[in-house]
Motif scaffolding. Structure first.
Motif, PDB file in Angstrom:
ATOM      1  N   VAL A 185       0.857  -1.180   0.000  1.00  0.00           N
ATOM      2  CA  VAL A 185       0.000   0.000   0.000  1.00  0.00           C
ATOM      3  C   VAL A 185       0.894   1.231   0.000  1.00  0.00           C
ATOM      4  N   LYS A 186       0.772   2.040  -1.043  1.00  0.00           N
ATOM      5  CA  LYS A 186       1.522   3.294  -1.159  1.00  0.00           C
ATOM      6  C   LYS A 186       0.562   4.412  -0.778  1.00  0.00           C
ATOM      7  N   THR A 187       0.841   5.091   0.328  1.00  0.00           N
ATOM      8  CA  THR A 187      -0.022   6.160   0.827  1.00  0.00           C
ATOM      9  C   THR A 187       0.658   7.499   0.608  1.00  0.00           C
ATOM     10  N   ILE A 188      -0.064   8.408  -0.026  1.00  0.00           N
ATOM     11  CA  ILE A 188       0.465   9.735  -0.334  1.00  0.00           C
ATOM     12  C   ILE A 188      -0.398  10.766   0.385  1.00  0.00           C
ATOM     13  N   ARG A 189       0.240  11.636   1.159  1.00  0.00           N
ATOM     14  CA  ARG A 189      -0.489  12.726   1.813  1.00  0.00           C
ATOM     15  C   ARG A 189      -0.703  13.830   0.790  1.00  0.00           C
ATOM     16  N   LYS A 190      -1.949  14.180   0.555  1.00  0.00           N
ATOM     17  CA  LYS A 190      -2.285  15.179  -0.452  1.00  0.00           C
ATOM     18  C   LYS A 190      -1.701  16.544  -0.128  1.00  0.00           C
ATOM     19  N   SER A 191      -1.566  16.862   1.143  1.00  0.00           N
ATOM     20  CA  SER A 191      -1.057  18.183   1.531  1.00  0.00           C
ATOM     21  C   SER A 191       0.384  18.399   1.090  1.00  0.00           C
ATOM     22  N   LEU A 192       1.106  17.318   0.794  1.00  0.00           N
ATOM     23  CA  LEU A 192       2.500  17.423   0.366  1.00  0.00           C
ATOM     24  C   LEU A 192       2.643  17.534  -1.150  1.00  0.00           C
ATOM     25  N   LEU A 193       1.534  17.450  -1.860  1.00  0.00           N
ATOM     26  CA  LEU A 193       1.588  17.433  -3.318  1.00  0.00           C
ATOM     27  C   LEU A 193       1.452  18.828  -3.908  1.00  0.00           C
ATOM     28  N   HIS A 219       1.743  -7.233 -17.273  1.00  0.00           N
ATOM     29  CA  HIS A 219       3.176  -7.394 -17.538  1.00  0.00           C
ATOM     30  C   HIS A 219       3.791  -8.198 -16.393  1.00  0.00           C
ATOM     31  N   PRO A 220       4.586  -9.228 -16.707  1.00  0.00           N
ATOM     32  CA  PRO A 220       5.101 -10.106 -15.655  1.00  0.00           C
ATOM     33  C   PRO A 220       6.123  -9.460 -14.715  1.00  0.00           C
ATOM     34  N   HIS A 221       6.702  -8.327 -15.073  1.00  0.00           N
ATOM     35  CA  HIS A 221       7.742  -7.724 -14.244  1.00  0.00           C
ATOM     36  C   HIS A 221       7.315  -6.406 -13.606  1.00  0.00           C
ATOM     37  N   ILE A 222       6.029  -6.086 -13.687  1.00  0.00           N
ATOM     38  CA  ILE A 222       5.501  -4.842 -13.130  1.00  0.00           C
ATOM     39  C   ILE A 222       4.440  -5.197 -12.092  1.00  0.00           C
ATOM     40  N   SER A 223       4.544  -4.586 -10.935  1.00  0.00           N
ATOM     41  CA  SER A 223       3.559  -4.784  -9.877  1.00  0.00           C
ATOM     42  C   SER A 223       2.182  -4.331 -10.374  1.00  0.00           C
ATOM     43  N   GLN A 224       1.177  -5.164 -10.187  1.00  0.00           N
ATOM     44  CA  GLN A 224      -0.170  -4.853 -10.661  1.00  0.00           C
ATOM     45  C   GLN A 224      -0.872  -3.889  -9.709  1.00  0.00           C
ATOM     46  N   LEU A 225      -1.509  -2.875 -10.250  1.00  0.00           N
ATOM     47  CA  LEU A 225      -2.303  -1.945  -9.470  1.00  0.00           C
ATOM     48  C   LEU A 225      -3.640  -2.623  -9.188  1.00  0.00           C
ATOM     49  N   LEU A 226      -3.928  -2.868  -7.919  1.00  0.00           N
ATOM     50  CA  LEU A 226      -5.137  -3.582  -7.536  1.00  0.00           C
ATOM     51  C   LEU A 226      -6.282  -2.647  -7.168  1.00  0.00           C
ATOM     52  N   GLY A 227      -5.945  -1.437  -6.774  1.00  0.00           N
ATOM     53  CA  GLY A 227      -6.993  -0.490  -6.418  1.00  0.00           C
ATOM     54  C   GLY A 227      -6.428   0.863  -6.043  1.00  0.00           C
ATOM     55  N   VAL A 228      -7.275   1.875  -6.151  1.00  0.00           N
ATOM     56  CA  VAL A 228      -6.927   3.238  -5.752  1.00  0.00           C
ATOM     57  C   VAL A 228      -8.049   3.713  -4.839  1.00  0.00           C
ATOM     58  N   PHE A 229      -7.684   4.183  -3.650  1.00  0.00           N
ATOM     59  CA  PHE A 229      -8.656   4.650  -2.680  1.00  0.00           C
ATOM     60  C   PHE A 229      -8.270   6.059  -2.242  1.00  0.00           C
ATOM     61  N   GLU A 230      -9.236   6.968  -2.301  1.00  0.00           N
ATOM     62  CA  GLU A 230      -8.957   8.358  -1.969  1.00  0.00           C
ATOM     63  C   GLU A 230      -9.753   8.774  -0.741  1.00  0.00           C
ATOM     64  N   GLU A 231      -9.058   9.417   0.191  1.00  0.00           N
ATOM     65  CA  GLU A 231      -9.673  10.019   1.362  1.00  0.00           C
ATOM     66  C   GLU A 231      -9.473  11.525   1.259  1.00  0.00           C
ATOM     67  N   ALA A 232     -10.024  12.262   2.186  1.00  0.00           N
ATOM     68  CA  ALA A 232      -9.920  13.727   2.145  1.00  0.00           C
ATOM     69  C   ALA A 232      -8.468  14.190   2.174  1.00  0.00           C
ATOM     70  N   THR A 233      -7.606  13.509   2.931  1.00  0.00           N
ATOM     71  CA  THR A 233      -6.226  13.974   3.103  1.00  0.00           C
ATOM     72  C   THR A 233      -5.178  13.039   2.523  1.00  0.00           C
ATOM     73  N   GLN A 234      -5.580  11.843   2.070  1.00  0.00           N
ATOM     74  CA  GLN A 234      -4.610  10.859   1.587  1.00  0.00           C
ATOM     75  C   GLN A 234      -5.134  10.124   0.365  1.00  0.00           C
ATOM     76  N   LEU A 235      -4.195   9.587  -0.394  1.00  0.00           N
ATOM     77  CA  LEU A 235      -4.502   8.728  -1.523  1.00  0.00           C
ATOM     78  C   LEU A 235      -3.740   7.431  -1.311  1.00  0.00           C
ATOM     79  N   HIS A 236      -4.412   6.298  -1.525  1.00  0.00           N
ATOM     80  CA  HIS A 236      -3.797   4.991  -1.308  1.00  0.00           C
ATOM     81  C   HIS A 236      -3.795   4.202  -2.613  1.00  0.00           C
TER      82      HIS A 236
END
Length: 81
Positions: A24-32, A53-70
């Motif tokens: 899970v990669k979590t990004i704080r929106k306030s830092l963007l 692609h066999p050598h690229i991590s698959q994106l399984l989902g994107v979840f957005e909150e008011a202050t963060q993106l996952h």
């Protein structure tokens, strides 16, 4: 596992239903800045295009909150899926 990458925190997690381990990669929106938001959208777009692609991590989902993106990705550890 924890790592900070460009204002993001990456950690491992467990899917509650399936028990699968994921990253899970979590990004704080306030830092963007406007350019960062554009880069992040591009990253998600690229991950969608590289699905299957066999050598690229698959994106399984994107979840957005008011202050963060996952981004939920396949977890690769020690060269293994």
């Amino acid at each position: 596992m924890h790592a900070r990458v460009y204002g993001a925190q990456v950690r491992s997690a467990v899917h509650l239903v399936s028990g699968a381990r994921v990253a899970v990669k979590t990004i704080r929106k306030s830092l963007l800045a406007a350019a960062d938001v554009s880069s992040l959208r591009r990253e998600v777009e690229i991950l969608h295009h590289l699905a299957g692609h066999p050598h690229i991590s698959q994106l399984l989902g994107v979840f957005e909150e008011a202050t963060q993106l996952h981004l939920v990705l396949e977890l690769y550890q020690d060269g293994q899926v």
